[in-house]
Write a protein that holds these residues in place. Structure first.
Motif, mmCIF file in Angstrom:
data_model
loop_
_atom_site.group_PDB
_atom_site.id
_atom_site.type_symbol
_atom_site.label_atom_id
_atom_site.label_comp_id
_atom_site.label_asym_id
_atom_site.label_seq_id
_atom_site.Cartn_x
_atom_site.Cartn_y
_atom_site.Cartn_z
ATOM 1 N N VAL A 149 11.465 18.242 -31.159
ATOM 2 C CA VAL A 149 12.458 17.205 -30.857
ATOM 3 C C VAL A 149 13.126 16.710 -32.138
ATOM 4 O O VAL A 149 14.354 16.578 -32.208
ATOM 5 C CB VAL A 149 11.796 16.044 -30.094
ATOM 6 N N ASN A 150 12.327 16.424 -33.164
ATOM 7 C CA ASN A 150 12.905 15.961 -34.435
ATOM 8 C C ASN A 150 13.831 16.999 -35.041
ATOM 9 O O ASN A 150 14.915 16.678 -35.546
ATOM 10 C CB ASN A 150 11.793 15.631 -35.425
ATOM 11 N N MET A 151 13.403 18.265 -35.007
ATOM 12 C CA MET A 151 14.239 19.299 -35.612
ATOM 13 C C MET A 151 15.488 19.555 -34.787
ATOM 14 O O MET A 151 16.539 19.918 -35.331
ATOM 15 C CB MET A 151 13.415 20.586 -35.770
ATOM 16 N N ALA B 11 21.323 19.029 -34.787
ATOM 17 C CA ALA B 11 22.544 18.486 -34.199
ATOM 18 C C ALA B 11 23.315 17.648 -35.221
ATOM 19 O O ALA B 11 24.545 17.754 -35.324
ATOM 20 C CB ALA B 11 22.193 17.631 -32.981
ATOM 21 N N VAL B 12 22.616 16.829 -35.998
ATOM 22 C CA VAL B 12 23.282 16.004 -37.001
ATOM 23 C C VAL B 12 23.909 16.866 -38.081
ATOM 24 O O VAL B 12 25.054 16.637 -38.500
ATOM 25 C CB VAL B 12 22.285 14.995 -37.615
ATOM 26 N N VAL B 13 23.176 17.877 -38.547
ATOM 27 C CA VAL B 13 23.701 18.755 -39.590
ATOM 28 C C VAL B 13 24.943 19.496 -39.096
ATOM 29 O O VAL B 13 25.945 19.611 -39.815
ATOM 30 C CB VAL B 13 22.603 19.743 -40.052
ATOM 31 N N GLY C 291 17.376 15.479 -27.091
ATOM 32 C CA GLY C 291 17.234 15.697 -25.652
ATOM 33 C C GLY C 291 17.331 17.164 -25.281
ATOM 34 O O GLY C 291 16.527 17.673 -24.475
ATOM 35 N N LEU C 292 18.303 17.860 -25.847
ATOM 36 C CA LEU C 292 18.459 19.287 -25.551
ATOM 37 C C LEU C 292 17.261 20.086 -26.037
ATOM 38 O O LEU C 292 16.795 21.011 -25.368
ATOM 39 C CB LEU C 292 19.743 19.812 -26.205
ATOM 40 N N ALA C 293 16.732 19.714 -27.200
ATOM 41 C CA ALA C 293 15.555 20.406 -27.723
ATOM 42 C C ALA C 293 14.343 20.184 -26.824
ATOM 43 O O ALA C 293 13.569 21.112 -26.553
ATOM 44 C CB ALA C 293 15.247 19.927 -29.151
ATOM 45 N N VAL D 196 12.551 10.448 -26.207
ATOM 46 C CA VAL D 196 13.666 11.144 -26.868
ATOM 47 C C VAL D 196 14.584 10.149 -27.567
ATOM 48 O O VAL D 196 15.038 10.392 -28.696
ATOM 49 C CB VAL D 196 14.442 11.988 -25.833
ATOM 50 N N LEU D 197 14.862 9.020 -26.929
ATOM 51 C CA LEU D 197 15.689 7.999 -27.566
ATOM 52 C C LEU D 197 15.046 7.496 -28.860
ATOM 53 O O LEU D 197 15.718 7.362 -29.891
ATOM 54 C CB LEU D 197 15.894 6.822 -26.616
#
Length: 342
Positions: A104-106, A111-113, A136-138, A253-254
């Motif tokens: 989830v973290n990765m 997504a941010v990168v 969420g997608l992860a 997830v949030l």
């Protein structure tokens, strides 16, 4: 009808829980004071009280003023990660579940990168939305992969799917960043995970997302107790299993996504904290979740203080310290649990 905690899961330590919770809160308060006082420059109590009163007319009070948002962010991020890990372990009934191990973290990091490099996002608010979407997608992807084959989403398959997904997403992050040498340094620094440079304005951007995540997680406590009995028995008690799992997972997830957006991916907090808290609070999620939030705040705040002390006059980012602490604990959990369900 709401199910009670699973009798097979272990005793409910009602006598010890209030005292343990109070002691944990006291430890957090002591660590918060230490975080404000400890750093490259030594400060006294008079400087701390002056800075709390809004004075920044000396170097010492200015140093305290910069440590205050850092301390607040470490507490919020630690609480969010600890609570997220406890919820994920309850939802999946997997003792190895946490936002880092399940990818989830990765996913949030990737997504941010991608948003920074390909779409040019710069505002923290955009980082938060992008990170939550990626997280969420992860989570959905890992659960779908872990559900394939005979037996559904077993703890072993979820752990393997999460580990493989984390490695794949980490490689994709490198691939996305490599062509952009102008951004590589800042992105690498963010990917280590840390709370340095925090501001109250930045915390204000993620606070609403964390508040919603905390609320969803806490209202899921009774439902997680029901899920601990198994899906069929929980449904027999009248619990809507899919809705209960989705609500709790959304909160986790949030919490993980918003924390990753502002701090970067910090691992092992969500894995270590719930296991320690079960020794103090038992397996009743009505106690386990607030314990995990407080203990997570203590762990991340303590790791941040340790990073300042160990590398003086420089400092180690908190993500490095938690990785050094979490690795041996992860091995211990694997050997102790033998990948059993909770």
């Amino acid at each position: 009808m709401t199910a009670s905690p699973s009798p097979a899961a272990g005793p409910i330590r009602t006598g010890r829980q209030p005292l343990s919770l109070a002691l944990t809160a006291g430890l957090l308060a002591a660590l918060a004071l230490a975080s404000v006082a400890i750093g490259t420059r030594a400060v006294g109590w008079s400087d701390i009280w002056a800075a709390l009163g809004g004075r920044v007319d000396s170097i010492a009070t200015a140093a305290v003023a910069t440590r205050l948002p850092r301390t607040a962010l470490a507490m919020l991020a630690g609480a969010a990660l600890g609570l997220s890990g406890a919820v994920m372990q309850g939802v999946t009934r997997n003792p190895l579940a946490d936002p880092g191990i399940l990818g989830v973290n990765m996913g949030a990091s990737l997504a941010v990168v991608v948003g920074i490099v390909w779409f040019g996002i710069t505002a923290l608010q955009d980082y938060v939305w992008t990170a939550i979407l990626g997280a969420g997608l992860a989570a959905v992807f890992v659960y779908a992969i872990g559900s394939l084959g005979r037996g559904g989403a077993t703890p072993l398959k979820l752990a393997l799917a999460g580990a493989a997904t984390s490695v794949a997403f980490s490689s994709l992050v490198i691939a996305v960043v490599l062509p952009r040498a102008d951004l590589a340094g800042s992105i690498r620094s963010w990917q280590i995970g840390g709370v340095g440079g925090a501001t109250f304005a930045g915390i204000g951007h993620v606070a609403p997302f964390l508040a919603v995540g905390f609320a969803l997680a806490m209202i899921s406590a009774r439902r997680l107790n029901a899920l601990a009995l198994g899906d069929e028995l929980a449904a027999g008690f009248g619990e809507r299993v899919a809705r209960a799992r989705a609500t709790a997972a959304a909160g986790a997830v949030l919490l993980a996504g918003a924390t990753t957006a502002i701090c970067g991916p910090i691992g092992f907090v969500g894995l270590v904290v719930p296991h320690v808290c079960r020794l103090l609070a038992g397996t009743d999620h009505r106690w386990l979740l607030p314990f995990s939030a407080l203990a997570g705040a203590c762990l991340l705040l303590g790791a941040d203080i340790a990073g300042r002390i160990l590398a003086r006059p420089a400092e180690l980012d908190v993500g490095i310290v938690t990785a050094l602490m979490g690795g041996p604990v992860f091995i211990w959990i694997v050997r102790r649990q033998r990948i059993r369900e909770l």
